[in-house]
Every structure is written in C-alpha cells, then in structure tokens.
Design a protein around this motif. Structure first.
Motif, short mmCIF file in Angstrom:
data_model
loop_
_atom_site.label_atom_id
_atom_site.label_comp_id
_atom_site.label_asym_id
_atom_site.label_seq_id
_atom_site.Cartn_x
_atom_site.Cartn_y
_atom_site.Cartn_z
N PHE A 144 0.59 -1.17 0.08
CA PHE A 144 0.39 0.17 -0.12
C PHE A 144 0.65 0.89 0.08
N LYS A 145 2.02 1.12 -0.37
CA LYS A 145 2.90 2.64 -0.56
C LYS A 145 3.30 2.29 -1.74
N PRO A 146 2.60 2.56 -3.58
CA PRO A 146 2.63 2.23 -4.79
C PRO A 146 3.66 3.41 -4.92
N PRO A 147 4.83 2.60 -6.46
CA PRO A 147 5.75 3.67 -6.83
C PRO A 147 5.24 4.62 -7.52
N LYS A 148 5.75 5.60 -7.75
CA LYS A 148 5.43 6.56 -8.60
C LYS A 148 5.86 6.22 -10.28
N LEU A 149 5.02 7.33 -11.09
CA LEU A 149 5.21 6.70 -12.97
C LEU A 149 6.85 7.18 -13.46
N VAL A 150 7.31 8.19 -12.43
CA VAL A 150 8.82 8.05 -13.03
C VAL A 150 9.70 7.14 -12.17
N ASP A 151 9.04 5.99 -11.63
CA ASP A 151 10.09 4.68 -11.45
C ASP A 151 9.32 3.89 -11.67
N ILE A 152 8.36 3.79 -12.45
CA ILE A 152 7.95 2.11 -12.80
C ILE A 152 8.37 2.58 -13.93
N LEU A 153 8.73 3.69 -14.75
CA LEU A 153 9.78 3.54 -16.07
C LEU A 153 11.00 3.74 -15.92
N LEU A 154 11.56 3.85 -14.90
CA LEU A 154 12.79 3.37 -15.19
C LEU A 154 13.25 2.54 -14.61
N ASN A 155 12.29 1.30 -13.85
CA ASN A 155 12.81 -0.33 -13.46
C ASN A 155 12.10 -0.74 -14.34
N ILE A 156 11.52 -0.45 -15.05
CA ILE A 156 10.77 -1.92 -16.59
C ILE A 156 10.76 -1.00 -18.17
N LYS A 157 12.01 -2.02 -17.96
CA LYS A 157 12.19 -1.40 -19.19
C LYS A 157 11.98 -2.42 -20.43
N ALA A 158 10.61 -1.58 -20.80
CA ALA A 158 10.50 -1.57 -22.59
C ALA A 158 9.65 -1.60 -23.26
N LYS A 159 8.65 -1.24 -24.77
CA LYS A 159 8.35 0.03 -25.03
C LYS A 159 6.99 0.01 -24.41
N ASN A 160 6.40 1.28 -25.03
CA ASN A 160 4.71 1.81 -24.38
C ASN A 160 4.42 1.42 -22.76
N VAL A 161 5.30 1.29 -22.14
CA VAL A 161 4.88 1.38 -20.48
C VAL A 161 4.18 2.44 -20.05
N LYS A 162 3.87 3.26 -20.04
CA LYS A 162 3.72 4.22 -20.03
C LYS A 162 1.85 4.28 -20.66
N ARG A 163 1.94 3.70 -22.12
CA ARG A 163 0.38 4.16 -22.88
C ARG A 163 0.10 3.02 -21.92
N LEU A 164 0.45 1.69 -21.59
CA LEU A 164 -0.02 0.95 -21.28
C LEU A 164 -0.86 0.72 -20.21
N TYR A 165 0.68 2.01 -18.80
CA TYR A 165 0.29 2.36 -17.95
C TYR A 165 -0.49 2.71 -17.85
N TYR A 166 -1.17 4.37 -18.39
CA TYR A 166 -2.72 4.38 -18.74
C TYR A 166 -3.95 3.51 -19.07
N SER A 167 -3.48 2.95 -19.89
CA SER A 167 -4.88 1.53 -20.58
C SER A 167 -5.29 1.28 -19.34
N LEU A 168 -4.50 0.59 -18.85
CA LEU A 168 -4.68 0.13 -17.28
C LEU A 168 -6.46 0.49 -16.85
N ILE A 169 -5.22 2.40 -16.50
CA ILE A 169 -6.57 2.71 -15.34
C ILE A 169 -7.64 2.84 -15.96
N SER A 170 -7.49 2.96 -17.60
CA SER A 170 -8.93 3.19 -18.06
C SER A 170 -10.35 2.03 -18.33
N GLU A 171 -8.99 0.82 -17.95
CA GLU A 171 -9.75 -0.15 -17.93
C GLU A 171 -10.21 -0.47 -16.59
N LYS A 172 -10.19 0.46 -15.38
CA LYS A 172 -10.08 0.14 -14.47
C LYS A 172 -9.24 -1.11 -13.24
N GLU A 173 -8.22 -1.14 -14.46
CA GLU A 173 -7.87 -2.52 -13.90
C GLU A 173 -6.56 -2.28 -13.09
#
Length: 620
Positions: free
Chosen positions: A519-548
């Motif tokens: 219950f101490k989730p990371p910020k988006l900037v930390d996620i982008l630094l730690n998950i090295k892949a394409k479209n991470v930011k876009r997928l992040y917002y997509s999951l928010i859109s789907e309420k995942e």
C-alpha cells in the motif's frame, strides 16, 4: 342553467337596456354619464330568474359605434345573444356590425328581439322581420314593447326554448377574462368576468396574467348569491386575496397557476374577412386585435397571398406589439384604426408562431394540422423539428394544456421515445444521433487503441448535446445497444483493448511491480525507470482506463486486486468497530499519511465511507 350567460347586442337606442330592465327589474346603466345620456357606455351586468330553478347571467353591451371594444369584451363567454332591432328603424349599420362580430366569435344562438312594436303597425313589424331575414340571415323572432307587459313573458319563454345547457369541463384549465375590478369594504379586491373554461373553487390559488402574480380565491359570488364553485361560461365575481386593486386591470386574465409559461408575440391565425370590407387588407397592415377584454396593436402578415378581399378566408400571422397569453381556438376581431371599422374575425390556430417566409407552403400545411387539432401529426412534426424537447415544453408549444401527461406519452411513443425527465426524441432524431455516436467512437477507438473509451463529458460536447443534463445523456446512451458506458467512458460495445503477447507480458510485469510495494505504490517515473520495455507509459494509462489500475490521486495507483484487498481489510475492521480514525487506517494498511489521505478520500468519493467528526464510518 346557472352556468349560462346571455348577452345583448344591437344599434344604439334600440332598447337593449330597457329590455333588460323589463326582464330583471334592474337598470344596467350604472355610470353617471350613461344615465345622463341615456346610452350604455360600459358593460352592464345583471341576472335573470327564468323560473324557481334556473337563473342566467346577462351582459348588456353598448351599441354606440365608438364603443365596439366594450361590446367585444362583453361577448366573451356568452351562450345566447338577444339582438335588438327597433321596429321603427329596422336594421342599422351597427346592427350589421354587431351581428358580424357575433358570427366571428362563433356565437350561433341568436334571438332577434323586435323592440318598440307599439310605435309601428303590424305590417311594419313584418317588414322588419323580412329585412332581418334577408340581411342578417336570422329567423328566431320575438316582439317586445315596454308598454306591453305580456311581451316580457314572451321573451322569457323564447330564452328558455333556445338556451342549451353546457357540460361542465372540470378537466379544463380555468381561465377568466377580467372586465371589472373594485374594492368592497371589509372584503378587499373583487374582480368580475365570464369564465372561459374550467372550474374554480374557494381556496384555489390562481395567477394573474401577464404579471404571474399569485392570488387566492377567498369568495365566489354569482347572481348575488355566494357559491362554492364556478363553472365554464358562468358570470362570476371573485374575492381575491394577496393582491391590490391597482395591480389588476381590465383585459388581464385569471388562470390556473403554472400553466402558461411564456406570452407570445407571433400568433398563427385564420382570417375571415368582413363582408363589409371597404378596401382590401394588405400584408403588414397595422390594425388593432381585440381579444377577450383587451386590445393589442399589431401587424397582419399574410401567408401565401398578397391581400385579403371581402369574405376571403386566409391564413396568416399577427405580429403583436405586446405578448399575450392565449389558447389555440380562441377567437378575436381585427379593426382598422383609420377609417375605424371591423375588418375581420380571427381564430387563433397556433399561439407560438414561428419566423417564416410568407411564401412558405410547408408552413401553411402545418397550420392546417393545427386547425384540425391533429395532435398525433403535430407531435410527430414537432419532435422531428426539436430534438430533446421536454414534455411540458411540448405541451406549451403545441397548446396541449388540457391533455394529461399520460395521454400525450402514449401518442409520443408512436413517433419517438421518452426518457429521463420526460425528454422526448423522435425515431428519426434517435437514428441520426446513433449514427453520429458510432462514427465519433469508431474514429476515437482507431486513434486511441489503448483507451477503453472516450470521456463521457467530452463525448457529449463533441456530439453537440451539452445542453442535456447528466442523467438524460446517460439514459440516452443506454438506449443504444451498439454503445455502452464503462467507468464513466463511452465506448462501442464491440470494442475492447487487445494487447499483443508482448504487451500482455509487460502488463503482467507492471501489475506485479506495483503490487510489490503493497500500500505504498511507486510513482510513474519509478515504474518507467524499473520496467525497461516499449509503451509502458501508454499501457499504464490503458490499465487505468480499464479500471485494472485504480487511480486514487495523481501518481497514486493500486492494482484492482490490491484495491479489493484494501476493501476486505476495511470490512474486517468495520465488522468490529464503528468509527475509523486515521491512525487505525495507518495500522491496517501499514502506509504513510500521504497515501492514507488519497485512499480515504477516494473511499469517501465512491461512497464506501462517510466523514464524521470522530473520523469515518462505513455507509450502509
């Protein structure tokens, strides 16, 4: 017969007032100048006891040419006319004009009283009757002389034989045109008039048009007798509370409250030209419109014709200098100012006329629908022209005030649909909006394949439907099987976000990474630094859109499963405790205040908890 009114008409000095005095014993010349000059200037009112059971009101209207407007006010709401024709004079100019006005106002029940028969021979009386038949096309006669008392009974018997009792229209709105206003010591304001429609009872609240001032009926009197209720076409006096005499003038209308929303300055009319017209009526000619007890200056706009000649029947509009509150099928008269003369009878076809070209044939067809009172066709026409009109506005615009909501809803469903807050939409309008919806969302999904749908508010604006309230727009979406609302976003039902195999791996990794922080989730900037892949930011917002991913505040998210875990922990706490304090939440979730504030405010927002002075309680 207590809700019937008789009126008199005829040329000046043809014995109207003398006739009424002989019938009732009352002199209706009440004004000083009337008694001095021997002619009726204003309206006179009295009543006649036909027998022990039946009483009728009598309105004595003036016959002088310059006082025709008072005559017009008197004719409103009258069931039977006694047209006086003096045996020595015969038919005179104002006799003809009065009779034409009577026809314009659709009073068909007319008895011709041949007065002053003592002054002429029987042959002259027969000659006058023949003249009346030829000129006025009337054949109900009775002879009268003030010096022959037996003729009074003859008039009464003729009245009895020709009065037709009317049905009381309890479902109609109450309307009454005010013709007199005065104060009565100890009672206050009293107004008089002939009720045009509906019923009124002691204690009813009414409103004065056009001021919309509310008044209360303290007392009702008719024929000098107190009444509990007054009916359509009944001569009546009402004692009103909540208003001063100065606030009411002759010509104003007393009505059921909250029925008439706005006055109209353009009214569609049927024009029946006078047979005595001296010169044609021209388009946009300035005249006076006599309506109920009022007169309004206006211009005549002719539809599809250049001028109106004697006896012509045409359609047009009255462009009024001031707005009036009226009903379809109400009647009136047009008079020229110079030379002063009656030029036409008017039937109001549509009280809310539109700005149209006078050469518009299609508008003429609509006017004929109004004239026929084809409610189904009119509703179909109006729904096609006005998307999302409210039922009450539809009733006002089409002047369907006496129809119940239930009856109109049944008709509307033949032409369209009705949903939130009685909002109406035609089938054609529904089809058009659906096509625009699908086109808009198809393009949005093509341009935004990782977003579950379009923001609802933006979608509404793009469709040009921003005037609809949230409830109405939401219900509209529910009507379309091809469209759905998900998480406050609008999408095509057939659309879903399709992740590639590679993208699905990234999604799984992303969710696991966020869950690892509990219950101490990371910020988006930390996620982008730690998950090295394409479209991470876009997928992040997509999951928010789907309420995942549940977005609590900017840069604070939990996965759907972690959020479910939070709710479970809260449920366990509230099963044993009534109030949750911030320290309790800190202990349950083992997190910092920064996250706790976002979490708890979100739970308030979605209705899980409610803030109280001691902390938070769970909503039941």
């Amino acid at each position: 017969m207590e809700n019937l009114v008789i009126g008199t008409a005829g040329h000046v000095d043809h014995g109207k007032t003398s006739l009424i005095k002989a019938l009732t014993g009352i002199n209706t010349d009440t004004l000083k100048e009337e008694k001095q000059r021997g002619i009726t200037v204003n309206l006179g009112f009295t009543y006649l006891n036909l027998d022990q059971e039946h009483t009728v009101g009598i309105v004595d209207v003036p016959g002088h040419e310059g006082l025709i407007k008072n005559m017009l006010a008197g004719v409103c709401g009258i069931n039977l006319i006694l047209l006086t024709v003096a045996a020595d004079d015969g038919v005179m100019p104002q006799t003809r004009e009065h009779m034409e006005i009577i026809k314009f106002l659709h009073v068909k029940n007319v008895i011709v009283v041949i007065t002053k028969t003592d002054l002429v021979t029987k042959e002259r009386v027969a000659e006058v009757k023949k003249q009346v038949e030829n000129v006025l096309k009337l054949n109900h006669f009775v002879e009268f002389s003030i010096y022959q008392p037996e003729t009074v009974n003859n008039v009464i018997q003729m009245i009895k034989a020709n009065l037709i009792e009317e049905e009381n229209a309890n479902k109609e709105i109450f309307r009454m045109s005010i013709d007199r206003v005065f104060n009565v010591k100890g009672q206050g304001v009293v107004i008089t008039g002939s009720s045009l429609s509906g019923t009124v009872r002691i204690g009813d609240e009414l409103e004065i048009l056009p001021t919309k001032q509310k008044v209360k009926v303290r007392g009702i009197q008719s024929f000098n007798k107190p009444q509990q209720i007054a009916y359509k076409h009944m001569r009546v006096a009402l004692n009103l509370g909540g208003v001063k005499k100065e606030a009411i003038k002759r010509g104003k209308i007393l009505s059921t409250i909250n029925v008439f929303s706005t006055p109209s300055k353009i009214i569609d009319v049927k024009i029946v030209a006078s047979k005595y017209l001296t010169k044609p009526i021209k388009n946009l000619e300035k005249v006076k419109f006599y309506y109920l007890a009022s007169e309004v200056k206006c211009r005549i706009k002719l539809i599809n014709c250049k001028q109106v000649n004697a006896l012509d029947v045409v359609y047009g509009q009255l462009l009024l200098d001031e707005g009036i509150y009226a009903n379809n099928q109400d009647l009136g008269v047009l008079r020229r100012v110079n030379p002063i003369e009656t030029i036409a009878g008017i039937e109001i076809i549509n009280i809310f006329g539109e700005h149209v070209s006078r050469k518009d044939d299609s508008y003429l067809k609509i006017l004929k629908l109004y004239e026929k009172q084809d409610v189904g066709a009119l509703i179909n026409y109006y729904l096609h022209k006005h998307n999302f009109i409210k039922l009450n506005d539809l009733k006002q615009k089409l002047n369907l005030l006496n129809h119940t909501d239930e009856s109109l809803i049944g008709i509307i469903k033949n032409s369209g649909m009705i949903f939130a807050d009685n909002t109406c939409l035609s089938f054609e309008g529904f089809k058009t909006i659906k096509e625009r919806f699908i086109k808009l969302l198809t393009k949005y999904h093509q341009d935004n394949p990782y977003d579950i749908g379009m923001n609802k508010q933006i979608c509404q604006q793009e469709l040009g439907l921003k005037l609809l309230n949230n409830k109405t727009f939401t219900e509209l979406i529910a009507f379309f099987s091809e469209i759905e609302l998900k998480n406050d976003k609008v999408k095509l039902t057939s659309f879903s976000i399709n992740y590639s195999q590679e993208e699905q791996k990234i999604v799984t990794e992303l969710q696991k990474y966020i869950d690892s922080f509990n219950f101490k989730p990371p910020k988006l900037v930390d996620i982008l630094l730690n998950i090295k892949a394409k479209n991470v930011k876009r997928l992040y917002y997509s999951l928010i859109s789907e309420k995942e991913l549940i977005l609590f505040d900017k840069d604070i998210v939990l996965t759907k499963s972690k959020y479910a875990e939070m709710i479970k922990l809260m449920d366990q706490f509230f099963s044993k405790n009534k109030v949750l304090k911030i320290n309790d939440a800190k202990e349950i979730l083992d997190t910092s205040r920064k996250y706790l504030v976002a979490f708890l405010e979100y739970l308030d927002k979605v209705g899980y908890t409610r803030r109280v002075e001691e902390g938070r309680i769970k909503r039941i």
